[in-house]
Scaffold this active site. Structure first.
Site, PDB file in Angstrom:
ATOM      1  N   HIS A   1      29.874  66.995  72.124  1.00  0.00           N
ATOM      2  CA  HIS A   1      30.143  67.501  70.774  1.00  0.00           C
ATOM      3  C   HIS A   1      31.169  66.630  70.064  1.00  0.00           C
ATOM      4  O   HIS A   1      32.222  66.317  70.634  1.00  0.00           O
ATOM      5  CB  HIS A   1      30.649  68.947  70.837  1.00  0.00           C
ATOM      6  CG  HIS A   1      30.834  69.560  69.480  1.00  0.00           C
ATOM      7  ND1 HIS A   1      32.030  70.054  69.030  1.00  0.00           N
ATOM      8  CD2 HIS A   1      29.952  69.722  68.465  1.00  0.00           C
ATOM      9  CE1 HIS A   1      31.880  70.512  67.792  1.00  0.00           C
ATOM     10  NE2 HIS A   1      30.624  70.327  67.428  1.00  0.00           N
TER      11      HIS A   1
ATOM     12  N   HIS B   1      24.923  68.533  62.685  1.00  0.00           N
ATOM     13  CA  HIS B   1      25.243  69.714  61.859  1.00  0.00           C
ATOM     14  C   HIS B   1      25.943  69.242  60.582  1.00  0.00           C
ATOM     15  O   HIS B   1      26.520  68.161  60.555  1.00  0.00           O
ATOM     16  CB  HIS B   1      26.105  70.703  62.634  1.00  0.00           C
ATOM     17  CG  HIS B   1      25.256  71.591  63.513  1.00  0.00           C
ATOM     18  ND1 HIS B   1      25.304  72.965  63.462  1.00  0.00           N
ATOM     19  CD2 HIS B   1      24.308  71.269  64.412  1.00  0.00           C
ATOM     20  CE1 HIS B   1      24.416  73.451  64.322  1.00  0.00           C
ATOM     21  NE2 HIS B   1      23.812  72.446  64.917  1.00  0.00           N
ATOM     22  N   GLU B   2      25.836  70.069  59.540  1.00  0.00           N
ATOM     23  CA  GLU B   2      26.237  69.641  58.186  1.00  0.00           C
ATOM     24  C   GLU B   2      25.624  68.259  57.912  1.00  0.00           C
ATOM     25  O   GLU B   2      26.333  67.295  57.592  1.00  0.00           O
ATOM     26  CB  GLU B   2      27.772  69.618  58.008  1.00  0.00           C
ATOM     27  CG  GLU B   2      28.409  70.965  58.183  1.00  0.00           C
ATOM     28  CD  GLU B   2      28.502  71.380  59.645  1.00  0.00           C
ATOM     29  OE1 GLU B   2      28.065  72.510  59.968  1.00  0.00           O
ATOM     30  OE2 GLU B   2      28.997  70.599  60.468  1.00  0.00           O
TER      31      GLU B   2
ATOM     32  N   GLU C   1      25.183  81.251  62.846  1.00  0.00           N
ATOM     33  CA  GLU C   1      26.642  81.369  62.757  1.00  0.00           C
ATOM     34  C   GLU C   1      27.085  82.235  61.579  1.00  0.00           C
ATOM     35  O   GLU C   1      28.115  82.897  61.645  1.00  0.00           O
ATOM     36  CB  GLU C   1      27.280  79.975  62.667  1.00  0.00           C
ATOM     37  CG  GLU C   1      26.842  79.187  61.435  1.00  0.00           C
ATOM     38  CD  GLU C   1      27.405  77.761  61.384  1.00  0.00           C
ATOM     39  OE1 GLU C   1      27.851  77.249  62.415  1.00  0.00           O
ATOM     40  OE2 GLU C   1      27.376  77.173  60.296  1.00  0.00           O
TER      41      GLU C   1
HETATM   42  C1  NOJ Z   1      29.762  74.056  62.124  1.00  0.00           C
HETATM   43  C2  NOJ Z   1      28.570  74.045  63.030  1.00  0.00           C
HETATM   44  O1  NOJ Z   1      27.403  74.447  62.354  1.00  0.00           O
HETATM   45  C3  NOJ Z   1      28.877  74.949  64.191  1.00  0.00           C
HETATM   46  O2  NOJ Z   1      27.744  75.060  65.034  1.00  0.00           O
HETATM   47  C4  NOJ Z   1      30.078  74.426  64.947  1.00  0.00           C
HETATM   48  O3  NOJ Z   1      30.411  75.340  65.947  1.00  0.00           O
HETATM   49  C5  NOJ Z   1      31.278  74.253  64.010  1.00  0.00           C
HETATM   50  N1  NOJ Z   1      30.913  73.542  62.847  1.00  0.00           N
HETATM   51  C6  NOJ Z   1      32.405  73.499  64.696  1.00  0.00           C
HETATM   52  O4  NOJ Z   1      32.029  72.175  64.908  1.00  0.00           O
HETATM   53 CA    CA Z   2      27.238  74.711  59.721  1.00  0.00          CA
END
Ligand code: NOJ
Ligand code: CA
Length: 683
Positions: free
Chosen positions: A383, A463-464, A488
């Site tokens: 990550h 992500h993003e 989320e």
């Molecule tokens: C946003 C992500 O979509 C999520 O999955 C992640 O846990 C957090 N950022 C922290 O990186």
């Molecule tokens: Ca997100």
């Protein structure tokens, strides 16, 4: 008059005639292989335009094409069609992983050359590809005088929608702080202001259309701006200085695409976006592995654990090994761990510059963990949260990916949490520039991460992200991404995702490619069932998401203890594959409901997922996707008679019956309910 003089005057007259009387407008046409779609390209009044008809109905009225440069003459008007060429192709290609193994690419092509009517220098080509389920077109600007260093300040592409006054659109806003993570609007088309793509609408005739783009590389992302009612104009996302695209000729733009189908389900079965991308550039990609994963993740979102160090730190060696044990026991491939590296303490969303991508917290022993995973047959999933400080990430990228490669980490989730327009780029002079997530600069940064990772046989789940435009075909290690409101939001979103959300996603966001939605929350009342924040679904609908929302990697997002507590329902997650031989959407309406059938890659079993919005409904689903003559045991996970997302979300029936391709299944879905079925081949 002397003969020579006479000839001169005559010649002059002819010449004057040529330059002063505009030649009649030219129009060239191309149809789809089945003849249903007709595209007409013209130079009427010197302006390049195209129009689109579907089964005799106008979908796009004559709409402008062209672009404007900071320096140099625009391609906007004073243009004539100077030539055109045609081509056609009907071929098939194989996806290393995907919704279906074999993809058919059957299209006709028309390339139209535009030149300046006054014969001054300058040429632009627009290449159209017309499929049975839509079209794509792109600009190709050849090398030419005056266009060595190109700065595009406007792209003139328009989509003038016929019947816009009576069409309904599903869309999220563009250029907002929350990137792609907005609730979908359902509005009359004429109420749209500036929208992201895929942008989907339904015409009064029932024809469904989705506007998007394919192969977004080294260019700004296209959003749609409605100025005159009914006219959606391409609005490219700018650099910090307002320039839209910086390039050099020759260059090609991404494909502007319209999927056009007779009904909502047709959109779901289109391969148009993938077909408009270039083939795999990475060679052997057998190292890219679809699969299922669990992770130290939801615990942070529901505040059981923290990303930062301290008593509630989630990313510890012991906790990771506990998750690895659980993963190994139930056949998961990976364990995602967030919050393992230095930089999460304090307001992590705002201090991206202090992230280290190589230094773990002292209670996270990267080597011991990856060794432990190797013994168990489970991989650590890496990550990297950048919080939008992309220069900090770029500076560490080589070391970070090298470290993961050394440790045997083959998949990395990246994150770019920063407000739209607030990506932090430090330029060559050390000056901070704020960029958009979907401007040309970031289009390049996301791809850098993917290609650098590929060198180390690492897959990337962004992500993003920048929106998907089908680049997984060219770079199959771009295994998934977020790019919409995921699970989320049910933990902390205000408001959480409404029941209709996952009945809209398939027809909008998912048309662009796989999404890491992270389904499978089993404890629906982690704050109590009356709390505002919780998944607004039944338990059966959580299972349905594994089949409905395609991704080659699917997370079982909840805590291990919540799966152990509902071992019977959990069996579906244990069984469901994430890589498919065939996929077929079999029923649905945008924003109301959807049903998908998919066959396991390399296997005989089929799976079905169906879900509904806030309305309960009964679906009659013919099982004609099953292989004729074969018997299957249908293992059905469906809403019980009393199920209701709000009052009774856990009421679920698990039952078996034998079925064949001639049968029809009646499925009752509760309010925000669903069904998930495994069809186990019996012979
Ligand atoms: C946003 C992500 O979509 C999520 O999955 C992640 O846990 C957090 N950022 C922290 O990186
Ligand atoms: Ca997100």
């Amino acid at each position: 008059m002397d003969r020579h003089l006479r000839q001169f005057v005559y010649g002059l007259g002819l010449w004057l005639l040529v330059v002063t009387v505009p030649a009649a407008a030219k129009a060239v046409k191309v149809t789809s292989p089945d003849g249903d779609i007709l595209v007409t390209v013209s130079d009427y009044k010197g302006i390049p335009r195209y129009s689109v008809q579907y089964r005799g109905e106008t979908v796009v009225e004559p709409s402008h094409l062209g672009m404007v440069f900071r320096n140099g003459k625009p391609f906007a008007d004073g243009l004539v069609i100077s030539g055109s060429t045609r081509d056609a192709s009907d071929s098939s290609w194989e996806q290393p992983w995907g919704e279906r193994r074999t993809v058919r690419d059957n299209h006709r092509e028309l390339s139209v050359d535009f030149a300046r009517a006054d014969r001054s220098a300058g040429a632009i080509k627009v290449r159209f590809r017309v499929f049975n389920d839509g079209i794509g077109f792109r600009y190709e600007v050849p090398k030419q005088a005056g266009l060595d260093k190109v700065e595009i300040v406007d792209e003139l592409t328009e989509f003038r929608i016929a019947d816009s006054g009576q069409s309904t659109a599903w869309w999220i806003p563009a250029r907002g702080w929350n990137r792609y993570e907005y609730l979908y609007n359902t509005t009359p088309l004429q109420k749209v202001d500036r929208a992201q793509t895929p942008f989907t609408f339904k015409m009064p005739s029932g024809t469904h259309v989705s506007i998007h783009e394919a192969a977004l590389v080294d260019y700004a992302s296209m959003t749609l701006d409605q100025r005159r009612l009914g006219t959606l104009k391409a609005s490219l996302v700018p650099w910090y200085d307002g320039t839209l695209v910086k390039t050099t000729a020759p260059f090609k733009t991404p494909w502007r695409t319209l999927e056009i189908t007779p009904n909502a389900v047709g959109l779901l079965n289109s391969d148009l976006i993938l077909n408009l991308n270039e083939p795999n550039k990475l060679g052997d990609v057998s190292w890219v592995k679809p699969g299922k994963y669990v992770g130290i993740w939801w615990a942070m979102h529901i505040k059981d654990k923290t990303w930062g160090s301290g008593k509630k730190h989630g990313a510890t060696t012991a906790e990771t090994e506990r998750y690895m044990d659980f993963a190994a026991k139930y056949g998961f491939d990976g364990v995602l761990v967030e919050g393992w590296n230095i930089g999460w303490d304090g307001n992590w969303a705002a201090n991206g510059d202090v992230f280290s991508f190589t230094q773990p917290y002292p209670d996270f022993d990267l080597k011991a963990i990856t060794d432990y995973g190797r013994k168990k047959g489970v991989r650590l999933i890496g990550h990297h949260e950048t919080s939008g400080s992309v220069t900090n990430y770029k500076n560490q990228m080589d070391d970070a990916y090298d470290l993961y490669q050394k440790m045997g980490v083959t998949q990395v989730k990246t994150g770019y949490v920063a407000d739209g327009g607030k990506i932090k780029r430090v330029d060559e002079n050390g000056i901070v520039r704020n960029e958009w997530h979907d401007g040309q600069f970031m289009v390049g940064e996301y791809l850098r991460s993917v290609t650098e990772a590929a060198k180390r046989k690492i897959s990337i789940n962004t992500h993003e992200p920048i929106k998907d435009t089908g680049l997984r075909r060219t770079y199959p290690n771009w295994i998934a991404r977020e790019g919409a409101r995921g699970q989320e939001f049910n933990a902390w979103g205000s408001p959480p995702n409404p029941p209709e959300h996952t009945a809209i996603l398939p027809y909008t966001r998912m048309l662009s490619g796989p999404m890491d939605f992270t389904p499978g929350i089993f404890d629906l009342g982690f704050n109590g069932l009356d709390a505002q924040n919780r998944p607004r679904t039944t338990l059966a609908k959580q299972l349905a998401l594994y089949v409905v929302l395609y991704s080659p990697i699917q997370m079982a997002a909840d805590l291990p203890k919540n799966y152990e507590a509902k071992r019977d329902a959990f069996q579906f997650i244990v069984d469901v594959p994430t890589d498919w031989e065939k996929s077929r959407a079999i029923a649905g309406e945008v924003g109301d409901y959807v049903a998908f059938a998919r066959q396991e890659r390399g296997g005989k079993d089929w799976y079905l997922g169906a879900l509904t919005d806030e309305k309960p409904r009964t679906l009659e689903l013919p099982l004609d996707f099953l292989e004729p003559g074969r018997q299957y045991e249908a293992q059905i996970y469906r809403d019980g008679a009393e199920a209701d997302w709000q009052t009774n979300p856990y009421n679920m029936v698990i039952e078996q019956k034998n079925v064949g391709s001639g049968d029809t299944l009646t499925l009752k879905l509760a309010r925000s309910g669903g069904a998930a079925i495994r069809f186990r081949a019996l012979d």
